[in-house]
Enzyme design. Structure first.
Site, PDB file in Angstrom:
ATOM      1  N   TRP A 166       0.694  -1.215  -0.009  1.00 16.81           N
ATOM      2  CA  TRP A 166       0.192  -0.128  -0.017  1.00 16.81           C
ATOM      3  C   TRP A 166       0.922   1.130   0.109  1.00 16.81           C
ATOM      4  O   TRP A 166       1.686   1.350   0.743  1.00 16.81           O
ATOM      5  CB  TRP A 166      -1.063   0.012   1.262  1.00 16.81           C
ATOM      6  CG  TRP A 166      -1.803   1.116   1.246  1.00 16.81           C
ATOM      7  CD1 TRP A 166      -2.753   1.773   0.734  1.00 16.81           C
ATOM      8  CD2 TRP A 166      -2.007   1.626   2.867  1.00 16.81           C
ATOM      9  NE1 TRP A 166      -3.369   2.718   1.159  1.00 16.81           N
ATOM     10  CE2 TRP A 166      -3.017   2.841   2.408  1.00 16.81           C
ATOM     11  CE3 TRP A 166      -1.499   1.912   3.966  1.00 16.81           C
ATOM     12  CZ2 TRP A 166      -3.424   3.730   3.335  1.00 16.81           C
ATOM     13  CZ3 TRP A 166      -1.813   2.518   4.836  1.00 16.81           C
ATOM     14  CH2 TRP A 166      -2.916   3.524   4.416  1.00 16.81           C
ATOM     15  N   ASP A 205      -0.449  -5.614   9.213  1.00 14.25           N
ATOM     16  CA  ASP A 205      -1.335  -4.544   9.051  1.00 14.25           C
ATOM     17  C   ASP A 205      -2.799  -5.119   8.781  1.00 14.25           C
ATOM     18  O   ASP A 205      -2.755  -6.012   7.562  1.00 14.25           O
ATOM     19  CB  ASP A 205      -0.895  -3.638   8.025  1.00 14.25           C
ATOM     20  CG  ASP A 205      -1.954  -2.489   7.223  1.00 14.25           C
ATOM     21  OD1 ASP A 205      -3.009  -2.350   8.305  1.00 14.25           O
ATOM     22  OD2 ASP A 205      -1.715  -1.639   6.633  1.00 14.25           O
ATOM     23  N   LYS A 218     -13.231  -0.923   6.066  1.00 12.56           N
ATOM     24  CA  LYS A 218     -13.542  -1.727   5.077  1.00 12.56           C
ATOM     25  C   LYS A 218     -14.721  -2.806   5.532  1.00 12.56           C
ATOM     26  O   LYS A 218     -15.967  -2.855   5.034  1.00 12.56           O
ATOM     27  CB  LYS A 218     -12.465  -2.529   4.107  1.00 12.56           C
ATOM     28  CG  LYS A 218     -11.939  -1.820   3.139  1.00 12.56           C
ATOM     29  CD  LYS A 218     -11.212  -0.488   3.397  1.00 12.56           C
ATOM     30  CE  LYS A 218      -9.825  -0.863   4.055  1.00 12.56           C
ATOM     31  NZ  LYS A 218      -8.740   0.456   4.337  1.00 12.56           N
TER      32      LYS A 218
HETATM   33  N1  PLA Z   1      -3.631  -0.587   5.412  1.00 16.10           N
HETATM   34  C1  PLA Z   1      -3.743  -1.038   4.185  1.00 16.10           C
HETATM   35  C2  PLA Z   1      -3.342  -2.110   3.660  1.00 16.10           C
HETATM   36  C3  PLA Z   1      -4.962  -0.348   3.219  1.00 16.10           C
HETATM   37  O1  PLA Z   1      -5.098  -0.956   2.309  1.00 16.10           O
HETATM   38  C4  PLA Z   1      -5.473   0.919   3.974  1.00 16.10           C
HETATM   39  C5  PLA Z   1      -6.646   1.578   2.914  1.00 16.10           C
HETATM   40  C6  PLA Z   1      -5.294   1.039   5.105  1.00 16.10           C
HETATM   41  C7  PLA Z   1      -4.379   0.449   5.783  1.00 16.10           C
HETATM   42  C8  PLA Z   1      -5.991   2.202   5.779  1.00 16.10           C
HETATM   43  O2  PLA Z   1      -7.475   2.227   5.973  1.00 16.10           O
HETATM   44  P1  PLA Z   1      -8.046   3.204   6.940  1.00 16.10           P
HETATM   45  O3  PLA Z   1      -7.143   4.351   7.518  1.00 16.10           O
HETATM   46  O4  PLA Z   1      -9.055   3.987   6.109  1.00 16.10           O
HETATM   47  O5  PLA Z   1      -8.542   2.310   7.806  1.00 16.10           O
HETATM   48  N2  PLA Z   1      -6.224   1.769   1.633  1.00 16.10           N
HETATM   49  C9  PLA Z   1      -7.340   2.202   0.536  1.00 16.10           C
HETATM   50  C10 PLA Z   1      -7.670   3.552   0.914  1.00 16.10           C
HETATM   51  C11 PLA Z   1      -8.740   1.572   0.698  1.00 16.10           C
HETATM   52  C12 PLA Z   1      -6.298   4.533   1.223  1.00 16.10           C
HETATM   53  O6  PLA Z   1      -5.276   4.503   0.337  1.00 16.10           O
HETATM   54  O7  PLA Z   1      -6.353   5.109   2.142  1.00 16.10           O
HETATM   55  C13 PLA Z   1      -7.043   1.958  -0.764  1.00 16.10           C
HETATM   56  O8  PLA Z   1      -7.669   2.291  -1.717  1.00 16.10           O
HETATM   57  O9  PLA Z   1      -5.769   1.383  -0.990  1.00 16.10           O
END
Ligand code: PLA
Length: 422
Positions: free
Chosen positions: A152, A233, A269
């Site tokens: 991510w 995570d 989510k």
């Molecule tokens: N960790 C991972 C691996 C994630 O994909 C995301 C969210 C988070 C943490 C954090 O989410 P939260 O803070 O909202 O609980 N990833 C998303 C959104 C869904 C983003 O980038 O913030 C994504 O589209 O990858």
């Protein structure tokens, strides 16, 4: 005479002051667009009626509409007008944290019973990761964090801003579109003893590729042998298999093997509480005394950043998980979301195959969770956006949560058009 001089001096200094002040932010350049949230911005700015957003990982129903779960609606009905708006403690809602730990560590976890877990409510998963990164930096200032390739994108920002040096480890194999297990194990072995490792507990983002149970066991063994610290995570518990209990299997393997570990949990989510920012950071400690100390330090880190976390989302979560009926409804709804996504994986693959695509699209259905790591190149993604108003991150990640019966044919056709001559 004297007053004239002092007047002149003060006049000169105020001119200097004005000049100084007007240049305060002159050297500030616009920040680079976020690779994920920037996609949403571009999508919103596009007037085309055909536009499709498969960028951010936000669940949509089959009409492409955001979903508020029925269990959340019911919890809100129950909460309405009953709660006060006082500050939560620095560590957040005790009840929410308690229920959240059960989901990860197990209902009858010995670690919960023995009070060995230091846990605080966090600003969703991002806040949990950031709080841990700051904690790591404070107590192990010379340590590094090993991050999978890819991961991510925000993981890099989080540990960078917490001033923790980043290293990477192999994870995805572009050739097989699966796990590069041998290279991953080598990297664990070759890292200096006692390194921090960031692991996605399930539904790896962006690849949709998770280790098998056997592979997790080997990873756990090797991480233990090297004295590394695993930080999980878990942003998608329930989205991999449809069952939060099954999706905790990696954590449970590590617990059984006697690791001390860190864990970020998020309800964005799996409860659809994206904007409520509700999650949890926990650190499994050697004993209760250590857990008390660690929790107090986590709270001290939180205090100057945001003081204490928001109350409403925590109340929704504790209302749902604290009530057997509502929890059952939640589990059913999580399964429903996971099933719809799995259905869309099949539909996307079938559509591409029916169009006679010369490429293999098996990975769409082999991968799990919210995302399909399609293998599309940045240039192909640009064409999808420019010619078809389809928005996704330039690494070729498709948020399957945004694919619907209505747009899957359009999406498949566009993907076929930009890949058929590849
Ligand atoms: N960790 C991972 C691996 C994630 O994909 C995301 C969210 C988070 C943490 C954090 O989410 P939260 O803070 O909202 O609980 N990833 C998303 C959104 C869904 C983003 O980038 O913030 C994504 O589209 O990858």
């Amino acid at each position: 005479m004297r007053s004239l001089i002092s007047e002149r001096v003060s006049c000169r200094s105020s001119v200097l002051g004005a000049r100084w002040m007007s240049s305060w932010w002159r050297n500030v350049e616009p920040a680079a667009k976020d690779p994920i949230l920037g996609v949403t911005e571009a999508f919103l700015a596009d007037p085309s009626p055909d536009k499709v957003n498969v960028g951010v990982g936000a669940y949509r129903d089959d009409n492409g509409k955001p979903v508020v779960l029925e269990c959340v609606r019911e919890a809100e009905r129950r909460i309405a007008g009953t709660a006060n708006m006082e500050y939560l403690p620095m560590g957040g809602s005790v009840k929410m944290v308690e229920e959240t730990l059960k989901l990860a560590y197990g209902d009858n976890s010995e670690f919960i019973k023995d009070k060995r877990i230091a846990a605080v409510q966090s600003l969703s998963g991002t806040g949990a990761c950031r709080l841990f990164a700051d904690f790591q930096n404070r107590f192990h200032p010379d340590s590094q964090i090993y991050i999978p390739v890819p991961t991510w994108s925000n993981h890099h920002n989080i540990w960078r801003d917490a001033h923790v040096t980043q290293r990477t480890f192999h994870y995805y194999h572009p050739g097989t579109k699966g796990l590069d297990f041998a290279a991953l194990m080598d990297d664990i072995k070759n890292a200096p003893n006692g390194s921090f490792f960031l692991l996605h507990a399930c539904a790896h983002n962006p690849t949709g590729v998770d280790p098998s149970e056997e592979q997790w066991k080997e990873i756990s063994y090797q991480i233990k042998a090297k004295g590394h610290f695993p930080f999980f995570d878990m942003a998608y518990q329930g989205f991999a298999s449809g069952d939060p209990e099954r999706d905790a299997k990696a954590i449970r393997i590590f617990l059984k093997d006697g690791h001390l570990l860190g864990l970020a949990q998020s309800y964005a989510k799996n409860m659809g509480l994206y904007g409520q920012r509700v999650g949890c950071l926990s650190v499994l400690c050697e004993d209760e005394k250590q857990a008390v100390a660690v929790k107090s330090q986590l709270q001290q880190l939180a205090r100057p950043m945001y003081s204490n976390p928001p109350v409403h989302g925590a109340l929704i979560v504790s209302t749902i998980l604290g009530d057997a009926e509502l929890k059952k409804l939640w589990l059913k709804e999580v399964q429903g979301m996971a099933d719809r996504i799995i259905g869309m994986r099949t539909a996307l693959r079938e559509n591409l195959e029916k169009l006679g695509s010369p490429l293999s699209w098996k990975h769409i259905t082999n991968q799990i969770g919210m995302f399909c790591y399609s293998g599309l190149t940045p240039e192909q993604v640009d064409r999808l956006t420019d010619e078809y108003h389809i928005y996704m991150t330039r690494n070729g990640r498709i948020s399957m949560a945004g694919v619907t019966t209505g747009n899957v044919g359009y999406l498949a056709n566009a993907i076929h058009e930009v890949t058929k001559s590849a």
